[in-house]
Design a protein around this motif. Structure first.
Motif, PDB file in Angstrom:
ATOM      1  N   SER A 137       0.730  -1.057  -0.101  1.00  0.00           N
ATOM      2  CA  SER A 137      -0.099   0.082   0.120  1.00  0.00           C
ATOM      3  C   SER A 137       0.757   1.360   0.079  1.00  0.00           C
ATOM      4  CB  SER A 137      -0.845  -0.081   1.162  1.00  0.00           C
ATOM      5  OG  SER A 137      -0.357  -0.105   2.307  1.00  0.00           O
ATOM      6  N   LEU A 138       1.856   1.197   0.964  1.00  0.00           N
ATOM      7  CA  LEU A 138       2.813   2.360   0.767  1.00  0.00           C
ATOM      8  C   LEU A 138       3.665   2.339  -0.634  1.00  0.00           C
ATOM      9  CD1 LEU A 138       4.216   2.721   4.453  1.00  0.00           C
ATOM     10  CD2 LEU A 138       2.978   4.653   3.048  1.00  0.00           C
ATOM     11  N   GLY A 139       3.981   1.433  -0.988  1.00  0.00           N
ATOM     12  CA  GLY A 139       4.684   1.116  -2.310  1.00  0.00           C
ATOM     13  C   GLY A 139       3.741   1.684  -3.480  1.00  0.00           C
ATOM     14  N   ALA A 140       2.429   1.418  -3.474  1.00  0.00           N
ATOM     15  CA  ALA A 140       1.722   2.144  -4.390  1.00  0.00           C
ATOM     16  C   ALA A 140       1.803   3.637  -4.282  1.00  0.00           C
ATOM     17  CB  ALA A 140       0.392   1.897  -4.272  1.00  0.00           C
ATOM     18  N   VAL A 141       2.008   4.313  -3.209  1.00  0.00           N
ATOM     19  CA  VAL A 141       2.221   5.821  -3.091  1.00  0.00           C
ATOM     20  C   VAL A 141       3.582   6.087  -3.788  1.00  0.00           C
ATOM     21  CG1 VAL A 141       2.224   7.810  -1.465  1.00  0.00           C
ATOM     22  CG2 VAL A 141       0.294   5.851  -1.250  1.00  0.00           C
ATOM     23  N   TYR A 142       4.599   5.363  -3.433  1.00  0.00           N
ATOM     24  CA  TYR A 142       6.078   5.612  -3.814  1.00  0.00           C
ATOM     25  C   TYR A 142       5.720   5.554  -5.239  1.00  0.00           C
ATOM     26  CZ  TYR A 142       7.535   4.813   1.110  1.00  0.00           C
ATOM     27  OH  TYR A 142       7.697   4.830   2.508  1.00  0.00           O
ATOM     28  N   ALA A 143       5.361   4.796  -5.715  1.00  0.00           N
ATOM     29  CA  ALA A 143       5.080   4.575  -7.096  1.00  0.00           C
ATOM     30  C   ALA A 143       4.616   5.923  -7.967  1.00  0.00           C
ATOM     31  CB  ALA A 143       4.298   3.297  -7.594  1.00  0.00           C
ATOM     32  N   LEU A 144       3.506   6.331  -7.358  1.00  0.00           N
ATOM     33  CA  LEU A 144       2.892   7.570  -7.801  1.00  0.00           C
ATOM     34  C   LEU A 144       3.830   8.821  -7.713  1.00  0.00           C
ATOM     35  CD1 LEU A 144      -0.686   7.730  -6.364  1.00  0.00           C
ATOM     36  CD2 LEU A 144      -0.002   7.319  -8.788  1.00  0.00           C
ATOM     37  N   VAL A 145       4.655   8.753  -6.590  1.00  0.00           N
ATOM     38  CA  VAL A 145       5.700   9.819  -6.482  1.00  0.00           C
ATOM     39  C   VAL A 145       6.782   9.746  -7.668  1.00  0.00           C
ATOM     40  CG1 VAL A 145       7.465  10.933  -5.193  1.00  0.00           C
ATOM     41  CG2 VAL A 145       5.343  10.189  -4.011  1.00  0.00           C
ATOM     42  N   VAL A 156      -6.372   2.770  -2.066  1.00  0.00           N
ATOM     43  CA  VAL A 156      -5.085   3.393  -2.443  1.00  0.00           C
ATOM     44  C   VAL A 156      -4.333   2.784  -3.782  1.00  0.00           C
ATOM     45  CG1 VAL A 156      -2.643   4.134  -1.912  1.00  0.00           C
ATOM     46  CG2 VAL A 156      -4.700   4.638  -0.533  1.00  0.00           C
ATOM     47  N   MET A 157      -4.366   1.381  -3.724  1.00  0.00           N
ATOM     48  CA  MET A 157      -3.995   0.626  -4.854  1.00  0.00           C
ATOM     49  C   MET A 157      -4.565   0.666  -6.098  1.00  0.00           C
ATOM     50  SD  MET A 157      -2.377  -2.675  -2.791  1.00  0.00           S
ATOM     51  CE  MET A 157      -2.707  -2.642  -1.127  1.00  0.00           C
ATOM     52  N   GLY A 158      -5.995   0.826  -5.928  1.00  0.00           N
ATOM     53  CA  GLY A 158      -6.905   0.717  -7.074  1.00  0.00           C
ATOM     54  C   GLY A 158      -6.606   2.359  -7.770  1.00  0.00           C
ATOM     55  N   VAL A 159      -6.750   3.306  -7.023  1.00  0.00           N
ATOM     56  CA  VAL A 159      -6.430   4.473  -7.627  1.00  0.00           C
ATOM     57  C   VAL A 159      -4.968   4.644  -8.386  1.00  0.00           C
ATOM     58  CG1 VAL A 159      -6.225   7.122  -7.133  1.00  0.00           C
ATOM     59  CG2 VAL A 159      -8.028   5.855  -5.723  1.00  0.00           C
ATOM     60  N   ALA A 160      -4.026   4.302  -7.607  1.00  0.00           N
ATOM     61  CA  ALA A 160      -2.715   4.120  -8.152  1.00  0.00           C
ATOM     62  C   ALA A 160      -2.628   3.635  -9.403  1.00  0.00           C
ATOM     63  CB  ALA A 160      -1.607   3.545  -7.156  1.00  0.00           C
ATOM     64  N   GLY A 202      -2.188  13.406  -1.256  1.00  0.00           N
ATOM     65  CA  GLY A 202      -3.635  13.538  -0.887  1.00  0.00           C
ATOM     66  C   GLY A 202      -3.890  12.008  -0.378  1.00  0.00           C
ATOM     67  N   LEU A 203      -3.585  10.858  -0.998  1.00  0.00           N
ATOM     68  CA  LEU A 203      -3.805   9.460  -0.546  1.00  0.00           C
ATOM     69  C   LEU A 203      -3.086   9.128   0.454  1.00  0.00           C
ATOM     70  CD1 LEU A 203      -3.846   7.584  -4.086  1.00  0.00           C
ATOM     71  CD2 LEU A 203      -5.886   8.062  -2.698  1.00  0.00           C
ATOM     72  N   VAL A 204      -1.941   9.632   0.880  1.00  0.00           N
ATOM     73  CA  VAL A 204      -1.070   9.182   1.759  1.00  0.00           C
ATOM     74  C   VAL A 204      -1.546   9.934   3.143  1.00  0.00           C
ATOM     75  CG1 VAL A 204       0.693  10.747   2.142  1.00  0.00           C
ATOM     76  CG2 VAL A 204       1.113   8.024   2.228  1.00  0.00           C
ATOM     77  N   GLY A 205      -2.277  10.914   3.075  1.00  0.00           N
ATOM     78  CA  GLY A 205      -2.605  11.824   4.182  1.00  0.00           C
ATOM     79  C   GLY A 205      -3.319  10.861   5.280  1.00  0.00           C
ATOM     80  N   PRO A 206      -4.391  10.105   4.840  1.00  0.00           N
ATOM     81  CA  PRO A 206      -5.047   9.355   5.873  1.00  0.00           C
ATOM     82  C   PRO A 206      -4.339   8.282   6.485  1.00  0.00           C
ATOM     83  CG  PRO A 206      -6.285   9.900   4.087  1.00  0.00           C
ATOM     84  CD  PRO A 206      -5.286  10.286   3.635  1.00  0.00           C
ATOM     85  N   ALA A 248       8.956   3.281 -12.863  1.00  0.00           N
ATOM     86  CA  ALA A 248       8.275   3.857 -11.515  1.00  0.00           C
ATOM     87  C   ALA A 248       7.468   2.815 -10.650  1.00  0.00           C
ATOM     88  CB  ALA A 248       7.554   5.018 -12.115  1.00  0.00           C
ATOM     89  N   VAL A 249       6.485   2.252 -11.363  1.00  0.00           N
ATOM     90  CA  VAL A 249       5.541   1.330 -10.667  1.00  0.00           C
ATOM     91  C   VAL A 249       6.439   0.235 -10.094  1.00  0.00           C
ATOM     92  CG1 VAL A 249       3.552  -0.064 -10.972  1.00  0.00           C
ATOM     93  CG2 VAL A 249       3.797   2.025 -12.307  1.00  0.00           C
ATOM     94  N   VAL A 250       7.169  -0.598 -10.750  1.00  0.00           N
ATOM     95  CA  VAL A 250       7.795  -1.633 -10.291  1.00  0.00           C
ATOM     96  C   VAL A 250       8.777  -1.125  -9.002  1.00  0.00           C
ATOM     97  CG1 VAL A 250       9.527  -3.393 -10.718  1.00  0.00           C
ATOM     98  CG2 VAL A 250       8.046  -2.938 -12.207  1.00  0.00           C
ATOM     99  N   GLY A 251       9.571  -0.018  -9.440  1.00  0.00           N
ATOM    100  CA  GLY A 251      10.483   0.576  -8.541  1.00  0.00           C
ATOM    101  C   GLY A 251       9.696   0.887  -7.127  1.00  0.00           C
ATOM    102  N   GLY A 252       8.605   1.593  -7.112  1.00  0.00           N
ATOM    103  CA  GLY A 252       7.742   1.965  -6.100  1.00  0.00           C
ATOM    104  C   GLY A 252       7.327   0.800  -5.263  1.00  0.00           C
ATOM    105  N   LEU A 253       6.730  -0.132  -6.006  1.00  0.00           N
ATOM    106  CA  LEU A 253       6.347  -1.367  -5.242  1.00  0.00           C
ATOM    107  C   LEU A 253       7.628  -2.236  -4.530  1.00  0.00           C
ATOM    108  CD1 LEU A 253       3.568  -2.920  -7.657  1.00  0.00           C
ATOM    109  CD2 LEU A 253       3.334  -1.106  -5.584  1.00  0.00           C
TER     110      LEU A 253
END
Lengths: 371, 289
Positions: B13-21, B143-147, B204-208, B239-244
């Motif tokens: 779940s945090l990986g998905a956020v890192y992928a977005l970044v 989060v994962m779905g939106v990413a 925004g996704l990582v806020g909560p 980016a996606v692979v790296g983030g996850l």
């Protein structure tokens, strides 16, 4: 009349003017507050500054010290020891007579040697035993040490409640390390070895691994040793993982930031060891809370109260020593017996002035005394 | 086994956020050959904006997110506009410019929102799912779905639309692109705006999940940057692979090495980069400097 005179005197000298020689006896007395105003620990720094500022404002309103105003200036250390050390040198070169803060033990430890060399007394809000280990005659704590917090807590959990299965989760920062060592020793002295001892880092965000291990041990209670925000995240994630055991901790676990981060439901029943449980325990704390509310529009809490006590001790010492500086001021602080919001302060050689905390519990999002 | 799976879920779940970044970093790098060091702080502004519209203005979470994305996209446009005169002239100054913008954004955040951060309650109230003892938060699934949706949309945009194709062309050879009538400035501006919008999405996704304060960018930036490097800077799938990968690696390191987890994460990262300097999907086609 006195206050008018003081204002007139203060007006005569430009700010910073009085610092030309060490024994300045006129002009404002320069006191520094050093605390994090940015970064994850900035809420701590904010509370500290509010508490210290309130005490100074009250003294200035009464006419200051021997007619001299107290000039309080805030420095932002960003919770960073290196920044702190630079500030320490700055305080020396700008002739500050004393320093209040910081709330971060690591920063205080870093600043300690410079302040000792320059003979600037420091009343810190840190609580790590590393502060005592520094053995600086110019360093004073405005609250109990981790040992006091955690010995009281361990005694309550083991002796009073009869818990045998205790899990630990702490971070590897200076505060967390101090809490870890203090609680582990206190528990072992009482014959209880924690069933698991998880260490996380200060910037960790996901605690699944540690919490899953803790869940498997089915503990009666979980000791938590980390700052407000991280502790909040740990508790929030623990509840999501289905851990129902209550958490127990020290000062950070009684703060609104901890409660908000985790959510009200998640922190229900958290056991907190603290020298300042609520604003309603005495007339002094009620008066303090009212003044705090009037000044800032917010509820007072432990860290503001600690800083308020610390500032009052310093100002009392300045008054009794008639505005002394350096060694004389440090001696005066050590000689000051002060009845504060946190209890009765009486400093020993180690710079610790208070050695008692009480146990409180979070009920409905508020820290209340345990009954 | 249960512990392993639980750690995986937490890391993903945090990986998905890192992928977005990482995607935001990569997009700007891809089109301009520039690492936007203000990116993480734009994510922080996005997190603050989303939480403000959600908590203070009481907008629904999805709407608050959209407004936050619009706000940061505008910031992205401003940054690009300021840096534009330097493009193809002084690359180092552009880099320093983005670092400067990051510092300005932090200062602005403290001016607007103060020094104390805020906790954002999860917009989803439902209890976590229990899959054979592994607890999965519904918000993590969201989060994962939106990413995933963001990745697909971006890939589609770059591959299938005219604007996207133009951006790809600028990335390959901006002079040739100019010659065939592509407005390079506009293309770069779009890259910055989309990149900044992605940052807000991540923030925004990582806020909560975390806590919103002015230092949030630091926490997201370093992991997001590492994710982009690991995947291959400039590559969207990378980016996606790296983030996850960074998210999961971080999570397992925390379980096995406890207090030394950051050290282990970055040691593994360093070794990976030494073995494969261009990252998993790395192709060093972009070099404007």
């Amino acid at each position: 009349m006195t206050s008018a005179l003081a204002t007139a005197l203060a007006a005569c000298s430009a700010p910073g003017d009085s610092g030309d020689n060490d024994k300045a006896t006129t002009g404002p007395i320069k006191v520094a507050v050093v605390n994090a105003q940015s970064g994850q620990l900035s809420s701590l720094g904010d509370w500290e500054y509010k508490g210290a500022k309130l005490a100074v404002a009250e003294w200035n309103k009464k006419g200051g010290i021997d007619g001299r105003k107290i000039e309080l200036k805030l420095f932002d250390d960003q919770g960073d020891p290196t920044t702190g050390t630079n500030i320490a040198r700055k305080l020396a070169s700008e002739k500050y007579v004393a320093m209040l803060g910081t709330a971060e033990s690591a920063v205080t430890v870093a600043m300690g040697p410079v302040l000792q060399q320059e003979k600037i007394p420091n009343i810190t809000s840190g609580q790590s035993n590393a502060l005592v280990a520094l053995k600086s005659p110019f360093l004073f704590l405005n609250g109990p040490t981790s040992t006091t917090y955690d010995t009281t807590l361990a005694q309550y959990l083991v002796t009073a409640k009869g818990h045998k299965k205790i899990a630990m989760i702490t971070n590897n920062g200076s505060f967390g390390k101090g809490e870890h060592d203090a609680f582990l020793k206190a528990a072992k002295d009482l014959g209880v070895t924690p069933s698991t001892d998880q260490v996380v880092t200060t910037d960790q965000k996901d605690f699944s691994a540690a919490l899953t291990t803790i869940r498997a041990k089915k503990p009666d209670v979980i000791f938590i040793g980390s700052e407000e925000v991280e502790a909040g995240l740990i508790v929030k994630q623990a509840r999501d993982l289905g851990i129902t055991a209550p958490f127990a901790g020290a000062a950070p676990q009684g703060t609104p930031v901890f409660i908000d981060t985790a959510g009200k439901a998640a922190v229900e029943g958290t056991i907190v060891s603290s020298p300042y449980l609520s604003n309603d325990t005495s007339d002094a704390s009620k008066a303090f809370a009212a003044a705090y509310k009037a000044a800032y529009g917010k509820e007072a809490e432990l860290h503001g109260a600690k800083a308020y006590d610390g500032a009052n001790i310093l100002l009392t010492a300045l008054k009794t020593s008639k505005g002394a500086t350096g060694q004389k001021l440090a001696d005066a602080i050590r000689a000051t017996a002060y009845q504060g919001l946190l209890g009765t302060f009486q400093y020993g050689e180690d710079g610790v002035g208070i050695t008692k905390t009480t146990i409180g519990v979070i009920r409905d999002g508020k820290l209340v005394p345990q009954n | 086994m249960q512990e392993t799976l639980q750690t995986l879920v937490g890391g993903l779940s945090l990986g998905a956020v890192y992928a977005l970044v990482a995607m935001g970093f990569s997009l700007v790098y891809r089109t301009m050959g520039l690492v936007n060091f203000a990116h993480a702080d734009i994510a922080m502004i996005g997190a603050y904006a989303a939480s403000t519209f959600y908590l203070t203005s009481k907008l629904p979470f999805a709407v608050a997110m959209l407004v936050a994305i619009a706000v940061t996209a505008a910031i992205g446009l401003v940054i690009e506009r300021v840096l534009r005169p330097l493009e193809n002239k002084d690359f180092d100054l552009m880099l320093i410019g983005t670092i400067g913008f990051g510092i300005v954004l932090q200062a602005v955040a403290i001016l607007i929102w103060g020094t104390t951060g805020r906790a954002v309650p999860s917009p989803l109230r439902s209890a976590p799912l229990d899959l054979f003892g592994v607890r999965v938060r519904t918000y993590d699934l969201l989060v994962m779905g939106v990413a995933a949706l963001a990745v697909i949309t971006l890939a589609w945009f770059l591959a299938r639309t005219k604007r996207g194709a133009a951006m790809q062309a600028v990335a390959m050879d901006h002079e040739a692109a100019t010659a065939v009538g592509i407005n390079v400035g506009r293309s770069n501006a779009l890259a910055f705006a989309i990149g900044a919008g992605l940052a807000a999405l991540a923030g925004g996704l990582v806020g909560p999940m975390l806590y919103v304060d002015a230092s949030l960018g630091g926490a997201l930036g370093i992991k997001g940057f590492a994710a982009a490097m690991l995947g291959g800077f400039g590559s969207i799938p990378g980016a996606v692979v790296g983030g996850l990968a960074i998210g999961v690696l971080d999570s397992y390191a925390a379980g096995h090495f406890q207090g030394y987890s950051v050290l282990v994460t970055f040691l593994v990262f360093t070794v990976a980069i030494m073995i494969r300097p261009t990252g998993v999907f790395g192709e060093r086609t972009v070099s404007r400097a």
